[in-house]
Design a protein around this motif. Structure first.
Motif, short mmCIF file in Angstrom:
data_model
loop_
_atom_site.label_atom_id
_atom_site.label_comp_id
_atom_site.label_asym_id
_atom_site.label_seq_id
_atom_site.Cartn_x
_atom_site.Cartn_y
_atom_site.Cartn_z
N ASN A 207 -3.47 -3.40 -9.54
CA ASN A 207 -4.20 -2.35 -10.21
C ASN A 207 -4.16 -1.14 -9.63
O ASN A 207 -5.21 -0.09 -9.37
N GLY A 208 -3.10 -0.71 -8.97
CA GLY A 208 -2.83 0.58 -8.67
C GLY A 208 -3.23 0.83 -7.10
O GLY A 208 -3.15 1.63 -6.34
N MET A 209 -3.86 -0.11 -6.46
CA MET A 209 -4.34 -0.44 -5.05
C MET A 209 -3.53 -1.17 -4.03
O MET A 209 -3.10 -2.17 -4.55
N THR A 210 -3.45 -0.69 -3.00
CA THR A 210 -2.85 -1.60 -1.95
C THR A 210 -3.98 -2.20 -1.08
O THR A 210 -4.84 -1.75 -0.31
N ILE A 211 -3.83 -3.55 -1.10
CA ILE A 211 -5.16 -4.30 -0.67
C ILE A 211 -4.76 -5.07 0.71
O ILE A 211 -3.46 -5.67 0.47
#
Length: 273
Positions: A83-87
């Motif tokens: 979702n467009g995030m780097t986790i």
């Protein structure tokens, strides 16, 4: 029709029926020869693939070693793109092949720490998020887990020389600057799994199969796993780095912190929290 009738050239004519008989006989003969040629070619390809698989099973430690250690625990850390995030993630996964799995994942999202546990015992699928447990009864999700476990078993090369598998060649290609050769592993009622091996070391560098997209809306994705930085662990050449790509886009990047092999993990490792 008498020979010569309606023949302006004066030469005898062969009847149309005779031509058809000869044509059909010739076609049958050619088809039979083509079938024999195809069968010999397919047999040669099968033998070539089985020789490749034999080398691939020998490279990490040999068939006896691969079949001995059916229990595995792996500690990992890395990142997940969603979702467009780097986790940031770290965790530990436990396997008893062919149908036992538990994954404990610690997630850092916007400075919030979450712990997710997921397990499967061959029949029941469950998930636990921050102490809240739920059994998953969705038949499609359970079937997806079964397929995932099957694909992991094939990727682990366990019993890959079994006659239950049909092997076909995929040819050669470059994978992360390595010359690799591939083989497709097929089994009735199961998803095909493509495996690619380094031509020099014979070690696995990539696996590929269709799977449910964990970040999609219920659709499937072409899941590719890349393996690298091999080192010996308990006599088994083991990758220390893994990337997962969905439809060509990198979704997971993991460093393997620790690997332990077991003949069989105790059932306590798979207990629900």
């Amino acid at each position: 029709v008498p020979f010569g009738q309606n023949n302006v050239s004066g030469f005898p004519q062969v009847s149309t029926m005779g031509e058809n008989v000869m044509y059909r006989a010739g076609s049958v003969l050619l088809a039979a020869l083509a079938l024999v040629g195809w069968s010999l070619s397919a047999q040669a390809q099968e033998e070539e693939c089985r020789a490749l698989v034999a080398h691939a099973m020998k490279a990490p430690g040999g068939k006896e070693t691969l079949n001995k250690y059916l229990g595995t625990q792996v500690k990992y850390k890395g990142t997940v793109e969603a979702n467009g995030m780097t986790i940031k993630v770290d965790g530990e996964v436990f396997y008893n092949y062919p149908e036992r799995m538990k994954n404990v994942i610690n997630i850092d999202v916007n400075n919030m720490n979450l712990t997710i546990q997921q397990g499967y015992d061959g029949k029941a699928l469950w998930i636990n998020v921050m102490g809240m447990a739920q059994e998953i009864k969705d038949k499609e999700l359970i079937e997806e887990m079964k397929e995932s476990m099957y694909c992991e078993k094939v990727t682990a090369l366990v019993d890959l020389d079994s006659k239950d598998y049909k092997l076909t060649p995929l040819g050669e290609m470059k994978i992360k600057d390595q010359d690799a050769v591939g083989v497709r592993v097929a089994k009735t009622g199961k998803r095909d799994v493509n495996l690619w091996f380094d031509k020099k070391s014979n070690l696995l560098v990539k696996s590929e199969f269709r799977a449910k997209d964990p970040f999609g809306q219920g659709g499937e994705a072409n899941q590719e796993k890349y393996f690298g930085k091999y080192k010996a662990v308990m006599g088994v050449q083991t990758p220390q780095h893994m990337e997962v790509h969905n439809d060509g886009k990198k979704a997971v990047d993991l460093e393997i912190a620790e690997v332990r092999y077991h003949e069989r993990l105790d059932e306590t490792y798979f207990t629900r929290p």
